[in-house]
Write an enzyme that holds these catalytic residues in place. Structure first.
Site, PDB file in Angstrom:
ATOM      1  N   ARG A   1       0.838  -1.195   0.000  1.00 35.54           N
ATOM      2  CA  ARG A   1       0.000   0.000   0.000  1.00 35.54           C
ATOM      3  C   ARG A   1       0.873   1.246   0.000  1.00 35.54           C
ATOM      4  O   ARG A   1       1.998   1.229   0.491  1.00 35.54           O
ATOM      5  CB  ARG A   1      -0.929   0.039   1.214  1.00 35.54           C
ATOM      6  CG  ARG A   1      -1.964  -1.070   1.237  1.00 35.54           C
ATOM      7  CD  ARG A   1      -2.933  -0.907   2.392  1.00 35.54           C
ATOM      8  NE  ARG A   1      -3.835  -2.048   2.497  1.00 35.54           N
ATOM      9  CZ  ARG A   1      -4.776  -2.161   3.425  1.00 35.54           C
ATOM     10  NH1 ARG A   1      -4.954  -1.201   4.308  1.00 35.54           N
ATOM     11  NH2 ARG A   1      -5.558  -3.233   3.459  1.00 35.54           N
TER      12      ARG A   1
ATOM     13  N   SER B   1      -8.126  -1.281   0.478  1.00 40.40           N
ATOM     14  CA  SER B   1      -9.196  -1.526   1.434  1.00 40.40           C
ATOM     15  C   SER B   1      -9.846  -0.218   1.879  1.00 40.40           C
ATOM     16  O   SER B   1     -10.308   0.553   1.048  1.00 40.40           O
ATOM     17  CB  SER B   1      -8.654  -2.332   2.624  1.00 40.40           C
ATOM     18  OG  SER B   1      -9.688  -2.808   3.446  1.00 40.40           O
TER      19      SER B   1
ATOM     20  N   ASP C   1     -14.400  -6.070   2.051  1.00 36.11           N
ATOM     21  CA  ASP C   1     -13.946  -7.187   2.882  1.00 36.11           C
ATOM     22  C   ASP C   1     -14.234  -6.921   4.367  1.00 36.11           C
ATOM     23  O   ASP C   1     -13.968  -7.767   5.213  1.00 36.11           O
ATOM     24  CB  ASP C   1     -12.465  -7.503   2.647  1.00 36.11           C
ATOM     25  CG  ASP C   1     -11.513  -6.439   3.181  1.00 36.11           C
ATOM     26  OD1 ASP C   1     -11.956  -5.311   3.468  1.00 36.11           O
ATOM     27  OD2 ASP C   1     -10.298  -6.736   3.286  1.00 36.11           O
ATOM     28  N   ARG C   2     -14.809  -5.749   4.667  1.00 34.54           N
ATOM     29  CA  ARG C   2     -15.196  -5.440   6.043  1.00 34.54           C
ATOM     30  C   ARG C   2     -16.687  -5.115   6.099  1.00 34.54           C
ATOM     31  O   ARG C   2     -17.282  -4.718   5.104  1.00 34.54           O
ATOM     32  CB  ARG C   2     -14.390  -4.248   6.581  1.00 34.54           C
ATOM     33  CG  ARG C   2     -12.898  -4.501   6.629  1.00 34.54           C
ATOM     34  CD  ARG C   2     -12.191  -3.398   7.361  1.00 34.54           C
ATOM     35  NE  ARG C   2     -10.752  -3.558   7.331  1.00 34.54           N
ATOM     36  CZ  ARG C   2      -9.909  -3.021   8.217  1.00 34.54           C
ATOM     37  NH1 ARG C   2     -10.389  -2.278   9.195  1.00 34.54           N
ATOM     38  NH2 ARG C   2      -8.620  -3.215   8.112  1.00 34.54           N
TER      39      ARG C   2
ATOM     40  N   GLU D   1     -10.941  -8.494  14.836  1.00 32.02           N
ATOM     41  CA  GLU D   1     -11.528  -7.369  15.563  1.00 32.02           C
ATOM     42  C   GLU D   1     -11.772  -6.159  14.678  1.00 32.02           C
ATOM     43  O   GLU D   1     -12.558  -5.274  15.006  1.00 32.02           O
ATOM     44  CB  GLU D   1     -10.599  -6.981  16.725  1.00 32.02           C
ATOM     45  CG  GLU D   1      -9.465  -6.045  16.375  1.00 32.02           C
ATOM     46  CD  GLU D   1      -8.478  -6.603  15.353  1.00 32.02           C
ATOM     47  OE1 GLU D   1      -7.845  -5.802  14.655  1.00 32.02           O
ATOM     48  OE2 GLU D   1      -8.347  -7.835  15.250  1.00 32.02           O
TER      49      GLU D   1
END
Length: 556
Positions: free
Chosen positions: A46, A148, A313-314, A397
């Site tokens: 990234r 992301s 993806d979250r 988490e």
């Protein structure tokens, strides 16, 4: 001055997209600068073109390295290539395609010329590798171009090998090393063709990621129950790659589903600012999700509202009775529901969690009679279990999780925010209670934890010292008034190094890990004795870690 967190972005907060794209092509990274080299974290490389850390040269070098890596591993099937909605994702995908075509790699890009969520890429890889075609052509793998939830100026590039999940450190270490060699030689050895030639090459094909994923959802979720119960769903793509998927999910499965704000904007001008007044598509952040939370508070008639980050993806779960759920809270509810409602799942299958996830998950797993497998941070640690069926659920988490199909076979081996968002509607439909109501029942049974994460400054040398810690380096015997029960530098679930330290007591714990991108370390902490005790745990944790990484002995 009052914080602007949770307020809509101002023009001054927006990235200059033209400057960003110009820098992608014009800026040449300096391989002698550590900040401008290729570096893979837990979710790929990234950076930003404006910081000379995500530029055309980086992507050409990484892609060539992936070509060489997959050849060395004998991966001869197609490579699935996907992108999200970040401004740098399309040019990076184009660069990758030019290099892949230049090397004669069979590439499959989106048939709709759209955006592809990370879980849809993982699903496509796994589905292909179980087909007869894989036996003939060899195993498939993939690349997803995404940073992301990172800010709009960032780009990201992630490799998923044939197991469908994030590449492990052996793979990413080799790829990063080879990519940096190519950068140092001015990209000598990179094979590449112009984009028009790459698009028309016989090795370049199309794949309908959306249909493959959306049409297979009934194998993993009880959408019949959602439809029959008439659950009203509000789905916010947050300007990300799930934008077209949610509408298709509602239409193809006849759900009462509204796509909230289907806008795609590379500046994300519609976003509310995150806790640090940056634009960040973090669907687990109350500040970034302020618009959706306010929508429900103002009386919008949704039984469940959800958000996804840029590559989906979250997940973020918003209920009318409680607002945005903490990711740890929802993970506990999802585990409790799934392990009691998926009758075909193996009775011996374990519960997977990262070691910085809430201990209420431990208590839920024990109550279910299930083995708990606690692993380091990074979804890659859940891949073997999801593939084998020994670990039917893995959750982090940071609002990332996935689980297997109803029959126990693998669904995705990467985080799936769409799946977890839809599960909230299934839970509501089947039980008649929202996930937040279920969490209230869990806390009444197991106690109510207070959980938080803070960042503390640390030099590069101090971060390295934290990563090298041994349990014996910590001499303390108590934490916040309780005896220390464990000092961990390896995850108990698989013995892998956690790159930091976790300290536990009977009712509390903290974990400290160095950041991979900033000069800070992160302290995760939790207490079942309330917020005041949590604050004491945090303060003592910071003092303990600061002393240890500074070379001082620490005594309790």
């Amino acid at each position: 001055m009052a914080s602007r967190a949770g307020t809509v972005a101002l023009p001054s907060d927006l990235v200059d997209v033209t400057a960003l794209l110009d820098a992608y092509y014009d800026v040449r990274p300096d391989p002698a600068d550590p900040g401008q080299r290729v570096a893979f974290g837990t979710s790929g490389h990234r950076g930003s073109s404006l910081r000379a850390s995500f530029n055309e040269a980086h992507i050409a070098a990484i892609t060539q390295a992936i070509v060489e890596y997959r050849a060395g591993q004998g991966f001869s099937g197609p490579l699935f290539l996907a992108k999200d909605t970040h401004a740098l994702s399309e040019p990076a995908q184009n660069t990758a395609l030019e290099v892949l075509a230049g090397n004669g790699v069979h590439v499959l890009i989106d048939a709709r010329h759209g955006y592809t969520p990370t879980p849809a890429l993982s699903h496509a890889i796994l589905r292909y590798n179980r087909s007869a075609a894989a036996a003939a052509s060899g195993k498939a793998d993939g690349i997803v171009v995404t940073p992301s939830h990172n800010p709009p100026a960032d780009g990201g590039f992630k490799y998923n090998p044939p197991h469908g999940g994030p590449a492990d450190t052996d793979a990413t270490g080799w790829i990063a090393g080879r990519a940096n060699e190519l950068l140092e030689t001015g990209l000598q050895g990179v094979k590449r063709v112009p984009l028009p030639e790459a698009l028309s090459a016989g090795s370049t094909g199309k794949f309908d990621f959306l249909s493959s994923y959306v049409d297979d959802l009934p194998s993993v979720l009880d959408l019949d129950a959602v439809r029959s119960a008439g659950v009203r769903i509000g789905a916010d793509p947050m300007g990300g790659a799930s934008v077209d998927y949610w509408g298709e999910i509602g239409e193809r499965h006849n759900l009462d589903l509204t796509v909230i704000n289907p806008t795609v904007d590379p500046q994300w001008a519609f976003m509310t600012l995150d806790w640090d007044e940056k634009i960040r598509m973090d669907c687990s952040s109350p500040a970034a999700m302020a618009s959706l939370i306010e929508l429900l508070e103002s009386g919008a008639r949704y039984d469940i509202a959800t958000g996804n980050d840029a590559d989906a993806d979250r997940h973020g779960i918003v209920t009318p009775d409680a607002g945005l759920m903490n990711p740890n809270s929802y993970l506990a509810v999802a585990i409790d529901y799934l392990y009691t409602h998926r009758k075909q799942w193996p009775s011996s299958a374990s519960v997977g969690k990262t070691l910085v996830s809430s201990s209420i998950i431990d208590r839920v797993a024990a109550d279910l009679g299930r083995k708990l497998v606690e692993v380091p941070v990074g979804f890659k640690w859940f891949v073997p279990g999801l593939l084998s069926g020994e670990g039917v659920f893995g959750g982090e988490e940071s609002a990332g999780a996935s689980f297997v199909k109803k029959d126990g076979s693998v669904w995705t081996t990467d985080k799936d925010g769409i799946l977890l968002a839809l599960l909230a509607s299934e839970i509501t439909a089947v039980t008649g209670k929202t996930p937040s109501q279920h969490y209230g029942e869990l806390t009444a049974k197991f106690g109510s934890p207070s959980y938080a994460r803070i960042d503390a400054p640390a030099s590069r040398e101090q971060k390295a010292a934290l990563g090298r810690l041994a349990a014996a380096d910590v001499q303390a015997t108590t934490l916040a008034g309780e005896d220390i029960t464990a000092k961990l530098t390896e995850a108990p679930g698989n013995g892998a190094a956690i790159g930091g330290l976790k300290v536990t007591t009977e009712s509390a714990w903290f974990a400290a890990r160095p950041s991979g991108t900033e000069d800070v370390y992160k302290i995760y902490a939790e207490s079942f004795k309330g917020p005041e005790h949590l604050a004491q745990v945090q303060a003592e944790a910071k003092a303990l870690v600061d002393q240890v990484i500074s070379g001082d002995s620490v005594n309790g």
